[in-house]
Design a protein around this motif. Structure first.
Motif, short mmCIF file in Angstrom:
data_model
loop_
_atom_site.label_atom_id
_atom_site.label_comp_id
_atom_site.label_asym_id
_atom_site.label_seq_id
_atom_site.Cartn_x
_atom_site.Cartn_y
_atom_site.Cartn_z
N ILE A 160 38.91 28.34 -32.49
CA ILE A 160 38.91 27.52 -31.28
C ILE A 160 38.73 28.37 -30.03
CG2 ILE A 160 40.44 26.12 -29.82
CD1 ILE A 160 41.42 24.79 -32.38
N ARG A 161 39.40 29.51 -29.99
CA ARG A 161 39.28 30.38 -28.81
C ARG A 161 37.87 30.95 -28.69
NH1 ARG A 161 45.05 33.65 -28.54
NH2 ARG A 161 46.34 31.78 -28.37
N ALA A 162 37.27 31.32 -29.80
CA ALA A 162 35.90 31.85 -29.75
C ALA A 162 34.94 30.78 -29.24
CB ALA A 162 35.47 32.35 -31.12
N ARG A 163 35.10 29.55 -29.71
CA ARG A 163 34.24 28.44 -29.27
C ARG A 163 34.44 28.16 -27.78
NH1 ARG A 163 35.80 23.67 -28.32
NH2 ARG A 163 34.33 22.02 -27.99
N SER A 164 35.70 28.07 -27.36
CA SER A 164 35.99 27.79 -25.95
C SER A 164 35.48 28.91 -25.05
CB SER A 164 37.50 27.62 -25.74
OG SER A 164 37.96 26.49 -26.40
N TRP A 165 35.68 30.15 -25.49
CA TRP A 165 35.25 31.29 -24.68
C TRP A 165 33.73 31.31 -24.57
CZ3 TRP A 165 37.39 33.65 -21.02
CH2 TRP A 165 36.86 34.84 -20.52
N GLY A 166 33.04 30.94 -25.63
CA GLY A 166 31.59 30.86 -25.58
C GLY A 166 31.12 29.88 -24.52
N LEU A 167 31.78 28.73 -24.44
CA LEU A 167 31.42 27.73 -23.43
C LEU A 167 31.74 28.22 -22.02
CD1 LEU A 167 32.59 24.50 -25.26
CD2 LEU A 167 30.25 25.13 -24.69
N TRP A 176 31.94 39.13 -20.04
CA TRP A 176 33.04 39.70 -20.81
C TRP A 176 32.55 39.85 -22.23
CZ3 TRP A 176 37.55 41.64 -19.26
CH2 TRP A 176 37.99 41.33 -17.98
N ARG A 177 33.05 40.85 -22.91
CA ARG A 177 32.60 41.06 -24.29
C ARG A 177 33.14 40.00 -25.24
NH1 ARG A 177 33.03 47.26 -23.26
NH2 ARG A 177 34.55 46.40 -21.90
N ASP A 178 34.45 39.74 -25.22
CA ASP A 178 35.01 38.71 -26.09
C ASP A 178 36.29 38.16 -25.49
OD1 ASP A 178 36.81 40.74 -26.57
OD2 ASP A 178 36.55 40.79 -28.72
N TRP A 179 36.78 37.06 -26.07
CA TRP A 179 37.95 36.39 -25.52
C TRP A 179 39.21 37.23 -25.64
CZ3 TRP A 179 42.15 35.41 -28.55
CH2 TRP A 179 41.96 35.38 -29.93
N GLU A 181 39.56 40.50 -25.37
CA GLU A 181 39.60 41.48 -24.29
C GLU A 181 39.94 40.80 -22.96
OE1 GLU A 181 36.68 44.65 -22.04
OE2 GLU A 181 36.20 44.04 -24.08
N ALA A 182 39.36 39.64 -22.71
CA ALA A 182 39.64 38.91 -21.47
C ALA A 182 41.10 38.48 -21.41
CB ALA A 182 38.72 37.70 -21.36
N LEU A 183 41.64 38.00 -22.52
CA LEU A 183 43.03 37.58 -22.57
C LEU A 183 43.97 38.76 -22.37
CD1 LEU A 183 45.08 35.30 -23.01
CD2 LEU A 183 44.90 35.71 -25.47
N ASN A 184 43.66 39.88 -22.99
CA ASN A 184 44.48 41.08 -22.81
C ASN A 184 44.44 41.57 -21.36
OD1 ASN A 184 45.44 41.19 -25.43
ND2 ASN A 184 43.72 42.45 -26.14
N GLU A 185 43.28 41.49 -20.75
CA GLU A 185 43.15 41.87 -19.33
C GLU A 185 44.01 40.95 -18.46
OE1 GLU A 185 41.68 44.36 -16.42
OE2 GLU A 185 41.18 44.47 -18.55
N TRP A 186 44.00 39.67 -18.75
CA TRP A 186 44.83 38.70 -18.01
C TRP A 186 46.32 39.02 -18.21
CZ3 TRP A 186 48.26 34.97 -19.98
CH2 TRP A 186 48.76 34.08 -19.03
N ARG A 187 46.70 39.34 -19.44
CA ARG A 187 48.10 39.67 -19.73
C ARG A 187 48.54 40.90 -18.93
NH1 ARG A 187 47.37 38.95 -26.16
NH2 ARG A 187 47.93 36.74 -26.30
#
Length: 194
Positions: A160-167, A176-179, A181-187
């Motif tokens: 689900i996260r991969a699909r949502s991040w793609g959109l 961004w390379r992938d979800w 990495e983006a989530l870790n950056e946000w954290r």
């Protein structure tokens, strides 16, 4: 813009109530990820010149990128809705995974499992008379069932996260390379601000 669901009160009883656990995950996913297209469409600013009726007379196929959304709107959506929702679900799954790997002294079926195991050891099996008599399916401990459910839900969460991040990538046009990495950056950004 939708708001992420508040986290449930995390107790072992919540985790062992797999219906409540799965309902929380389903509702949380429905509020953000399943409706991601609608949430992103809501971020597009309406036309400043007004509606042009001639724009509906011809159909123009959508290109590889539909209207891109402004960076501040995308950033706000990700930081205030998407990532917090993902984080709450991660916290719930991590907590329930720790419950699944902890000893469970309150398991109501532990005595029954021990009795079945004792009977299985005493059983005499003659496979010539009944080839299926050697089959024995011991009851799973509820921590084992919970661990299986957590593994399944983590797999669903990754899809689900991969699909949502793609959109989000398609509509926001950010690189961004992938979800993960983006989530870790946000954290990391959230930890610095606390």
């Amino acid at each position: 813009m939708t708001q992420p669901l508040p986290p449930p009160s995390l107790t072992p009883q919540f985790c062992f109530n797999t219906v409540a656990l799965r309902d929380f995950l389903r509702i949380s996913r429905g509020a953000t990820d399943d409706s991601i297209t609608q949430n992103l469409n809501a971020l597009i600013q309406p036309s400043t010149a007004g509606f042009d009726p001639s724009s509906t007379s011809t159909r123009i196929p959508r290109g590889p990128r539909s209207k891109t959304i402004s960076s501040p709107s995308c950033r706000n959506f990700k930081n205030q809705v998407l990532f917090p929702s993902w984080q709450v679900r991660s916290d719930v799954l991590n907590y329930c995974a720790s419950v699944a790997t902890s000893p469970d002294p309150e398991d109501p079926e532990s005595v029954l499992r021990q009795a079945e195991s004792e009977r299985d050891r005493e059983r005499v099996v003659d496979e010539r008379l009944d080839p299926y008599s050697a089959r024995f399916f011991p009851r799973e401990a509820r921590t084992e069932r919970l661990a299986t459910i957590i593994r399944q839900e983590r797999g669903v969460e990754n899809i689900i996260r991969a699909r949502s991040w793609g959109l989000v990538m398609e509509r926001c046009g950010e690189d961004w390379r992938d979800w993960e990495e983006a989530l870790n950056e946000w954290r990391k950004g959230r930890e610095k601000s606390q």
